[in-house]
Design a protein around this motif. Structure first.
Motif, PDB file in Angstrom:
ATOM      1  N   TYR A 126       0.797  -1.221   0.000  1.00  0.00           N
ATOM      2  CA  TYR A 126       0.000   0.000   0.000  1.00  0.00           C
ATOM      3  C   TYR A 126       0.833   1.276   0.000  1.00  0.00           C
ATOM      4  N   LEU A 127       0.192   2.303  -0.505  1.00  0.00           N
ATOM      5  CA  LEU A 127       0.581   3.669  -0.195  1.00  0.00           C
ATOM      6  C   LEU A 127      -0.301   4.105   0.969  1.00  0.00           C
ATOM      7  N   TYR A 128       0.257   4.809   1.944  1.00  0.00           N
ATOM      8  CA  TYR A 128      -0.556   5.157   3.106  1.00  0.00           C
ATOM      9  C   TYR A 128      -0.190   6.533   3.642  1.00  0.00           C
ATOM     10  N   ARG A 129      -1.188   7.115   4.312  1.00  0.00           N
ATOM     11  CA  ARG A 129      -0.998   8.448   4.894  1.00  0.00           C
ATOM     12  C   ARG A 129      -1.868   8.563   6.145  1.00  0.00           C
ATOM     13  N   LEU A 130      -1.437   9.429   7.076  1.00  0.00           N
ATOM     14  CA  LEU A 130      -2.244   9.725   8.253  1.00  0.00           C
ATOM     15  C   LEU A 130      -3.341  10.693   7.832  1.00  0.00           C
ATOM     16  N   ALA A 131      -4.605  10.233   7.896  1.00  0.00           N
ATOM     17  CA  ALA A 131      -5.725  11.057   7.437  1.00  0.00           C
ATOM     18  C   ALA A 131      -6.138  12.079   8.490  1.00  0.00           C
ATOM     19  N   ASP A 132      -6.392  11.606   9.725  1.00  0.00           N
ATOM     20  CA  ASP A 132      -6.809  12.503  10.804  1.00  0.00           C
ATOM     21  C   ASP A 132      -6.753  11.756  12.125  1.00  0.00           C
ATOM     22  N   GLU A 133      -7.059  12.466  13.201  1.00  0.00           N
ATOM     23  CA  GLU A 133      -7.204  11.869  14.524  1.00  0.00           C
ATOM     24  C   GLU A 133      -8.601  12.188  15.036  1.00  0.00           C
ATOM     25  N   THR A 134      -9.261  11.170  15.565  1.00  0.00           N
ATOM     26  CA  THR A 134     -10.621  11.342  16.058  1.00  0.00           C
ATOM     27  C   THR A 134     -10.736  10.742  17.457  1.00  0.00           C
ATOM     28  N   THR A 135     -11.817  11.075  18.142  1.00  0.00           N
ATOM     29  CA  THR A 135     -12.101  10.496  19.454  1.00  0.00           C
ATOM     30  C   THR A 135     -13.392   9.711  19.359  1.00  0.00           C
ATOM     31  N   GLU A 136     -13.350   8.469  19.849  1.00  0.00           N
ATOM     32  CA  GLU A 136     -14.508   7.595  19.754  1.00  0.00           C
ATOM     33  C   GLU A 136     -14.533   6.666  20.954  1.00  0.00           C
ATOM     34  N   LYS A 137     -15.654   6.649  21.657  1.00  0.00           N
ATOM     35  CA  LYS A 137     -15.817   5.800  22.844  1.00  0.00           C
ATOM     36  C   LYS A 137     -14.670   6.010  23.834  1.00  0.00           C
ATOM     37  N   GLY A 138     -14.241   7.271  23.965  1.00  0.00           N
ATOM     38  CA  GLY A 138     -13.180   7.607  24.891  1.00  0.00           C
ATOM     39  C   GLY A 138     -11.783   7.276  24.399  1.00  0.00           C
ATOM     40  N   LYS A 139     -11.667   6.790  23.172  1.00  0.00           N
ATOM     41  CA  LYS A 139     -10.368   6.440  22.603  1.00  0.00           C
ATOM     42  C   LYS A 139      -9.923   7.503  21.605  1.00  0.00           C
ATOM     43  N   SER A 140      -8.635   7.812  21.659  1.00  0.00           N
ATOM     44  CA  SER A 140      -8.048   8.707  20.663  1.00  0.00           C
ATOM     45  C   SER A 140      -7.529   7.837  19.523  1.00  0.00           C
ATOM     46  N   LEU A 141      -8.104   8.000  18.334  1.00  0.00           N
ATOM     47  CA  LEU A 141      -7.786   7.141  17.195  1.00  0.00           C
ATOM     48  C   LEU A 141      -6.988   7.890  16.141  1.00  0.00           C
ATOM     49  N   GLN A 142      -5.939   7.252  15.658  1.00  0.00           N
ATOM     50  CA  GLN A 142      -5.158   7.759  14.542  1.00  0.00           C
ATOM     51  C   GLN A 142      -5.575   6.971  13.304  1.00  0.00           C
ATOM     52  N   ASN A 143      -6.179   7.672  12.358  1.00  0.00           N
ATOM     53  CA  ASN A 143      -6.785   7.018  11.204  1.00  0.00           C
ATOM     54  C   ASN A 143      -5.853   7.118   9.995  1.00  0.00           C
ATOM     55  N   ILE A 144      -5.447   5.954   9.516  1.00  0.00           N
ATOM     56  CA  ILE A 144      -4.490   5.882   8.416  1.00  0.00           C
ATOM     57  C   ILE A 144      -5.195   5.336   7.183  1.00  0.00           C
ATOM     58  N   GLU A 145      -5.136   6.099   6.110  1.00  0.00           N
ATOM     59  CA  GLU A 145      -5.781   5.709   4.860  1.00  0.00           C
ATOM     60  C   GLU A 145      -4.766   5.031   3.944  1.00  0.00           C
ATOM     61  N   MET A 146      -5.131   3.850   3.450  1.00  0.00           N
ATOM     62  CA  MET A 146      -4.249   3.074   2.589  1.00  0.00           C
ATOM     63  C   MET A 146      -4.898   2.854   1.229  1.00  0.00           C
ATOM     64  N   THR A 147      -4.097   2.907   0.179  1.00  0.00           N
ATOM     65  CA  THR A 147      -4.574   2.571  -1.158  1.00  0.00           C
ATOM     66  C   THR A 147      -3.647   1.513  -1.744  1.00  0.00           C
ATOM     67  N   PRO A 148      -4.201   0.428  -2.295  1.00  0.00           N
ATOM     68  CA  PRO A 148      -3.363  -0.663  -2.797  1.00  0.00           C
ATOM     69  C   PRO A 148      -2.587  -0.255  -4.044  1.00  0.00           C
ATOM     70  N   THR A 149      -1.386  -0.778  -4.148  1.00  0.00           N
ATOM     71  CA  THR A 149      -0.573  -0.507  -5.344  1.00  0.00           C
ATOM     72  C   THR A 149      -1.071  -1.310  -6.535  1.00  0.00           C
ATOM     73  N   ASP A 150      -1.691  -2.449  -6.266  1.00  0.00           N
ATOM     74  CA  ASP A 150      -2.243  -3.274  -7.337  1.00  0.00           C
ATOM     75  C   ASP A 150      -3.696  -2.858  -7.561  1.00  0.00           C
ATOM     76  N   LYS A 151      -3.938  -2.094  -8.605  1.00  0.00           N
ATOM     77  CA  LYS A 151      -5.268  -1.527  -8.848  1.00  0.00           C
ATOM     78  C   LYS A 151      -6.268  -2.546  -9.369  1.00  0.00           C
ATOM     79  N   SER A 152      -5.840  -3.762  -9.643  1.00  0.00           N
ATOM     80  CA  SER A 152      -6.761  -4.786 -10.133  1.00  0.00           C
ATOM     81  C   SER A 152      -7.527  -5.461  -8.998  1.00  0.00           C
ATOM     82  N   LYS A 153      -7.114  -5.202  -7.764  1.00  0.00           N
ATOM     83  CA  LYS A 153      -7.750  -5.850  -6.620  1.00  0.00           C
ATOM     84  C   LYS A 153      -9.130  -5.252  -6.340  1.00  0.00           C
ATOM     85  N   PRO A 154     -10.035  -6.048  -5.725  1.00  0.00           N
ATOM     86  CA  PRO A 154     -11.396  -5.553  -5.471  1.00  0.00           C
ATOM     87  C   PRO A 154     -11.449  -4.423  -4.456  1.00  0.00           C
ATOM     88  N   THR A 155     -10.447  -4.324  -3.581  1.00  0.00           N
ATOM     89  CA  THR A 155     -10.407  -3.275  -2.562  1.00  0.00           C
ATOM     90  C   THR A 155      -9.662  -2.064  -3.099  1.00  0.00           C
TER      91      THR A 155
END
Length: 216
Positions: A126-155
């Motif tokens: 994957y290529l990946y980047r830190l998208a944002d930080e959020t708070t959920e159910k009292g947890k501080s979450l670091q959200n990382i967005e990934m995109t596959p290098t193989d574009k033929s995959k279903p994801t």
């Protein structure tokens, strides 16, 4: 809808490309921290939930399960399915048909196992980047967005949410080209608890009348 188990579905969407990547260093630091911490643990027992959202935000399925891990050995149990491996042999058992399929474990990096999910599966896929930080159910979450290098995959996109305090994966959400979204949420994560070695092999005596399909 056919039974869906966590790691089998992930394997179907991920492939290792072996390509060099240029990624967000902040995201890599977070992911490397998760990997480093996981590698220090002797065992892990985790509960998780899986929610499948179809196109137009329609919820099509929801399941709960549990996973036991010790090194590269694991057992995943969810709604009538079990996926077991002692890192040499793997067994996939389906309760509805009372059938177990046996395979040799693929030792190549192309196979994603539960242990790899919590370590460095991301580096070559994957290529990946830190998208944002959020708070959920009292947890501080670091959200990382990934995109596959193989574009033929279903994801086409994966969002990994890391609990900033514990440095563990809290949620993985995959986005497929067909409009389906799969959300895997870790509801509990317990490290270094006693785990019976017998969990990591399939004992047919415990499944009377089981049909064995040996593909080794």
């Amino acid at each position: 809808m056919k039974q869906i188990f966590l790691f089998g579905l992930l394997i179907g969407g991920f492939a290792l490309s072996g390509m060099a990547q240029q990624n967000d260093p902040k995201a890599k630091t977070i992911l490397d921290g998760v990997s480093k911490k996981f590698k220090t643990l002797n065992t892990v027992v985790a509960n998780f939930s899986l929610k499948v959202d179809g196109a137009n935000n329609k919820v099509t399925d929801s399941k709960k399960g549990q996973v036991w891990m010790k090194g590269n050995k694991y057992k995943v149990a969810m709604d009538g399915q079990e996926l077991i491996s002692d890192n040499k042999t793997s067994w996939t058992y389906t309760k509805e048909s009372n059938e177990v399929t046996i395979n040799n474990v693929d030792q190549s990096n192309a196979t994603l196992t539960p242990a790899k999910l919590f370590t460095n599966f991301y580096d070559k896929d994957y290529l990946y980047r830190l998208a944002d930080e959020t708070t959920e159910k009292g947890k501080s979450l670091q959200n990382i967005e990934m995109t596959p290098t193989d574009k033929s995959k279903p994801t086409f996109k994966v969002v990994v949410s890391v609990d900033k305090k514990t440095q563990t994966i809290y949620r993985v959400k995959t986005f497929n080209k067909d409009g389906n979204r799969f959300t895997y949420e870790i509801t509990s994560f317990t490290p270094n608890v006693p785990v019976n070695e017998g969990l990591f092999t399939f004992d047919p005596k415990k499944y009377p009348g089981v049909e064995v399909v040996d593909l080794r």
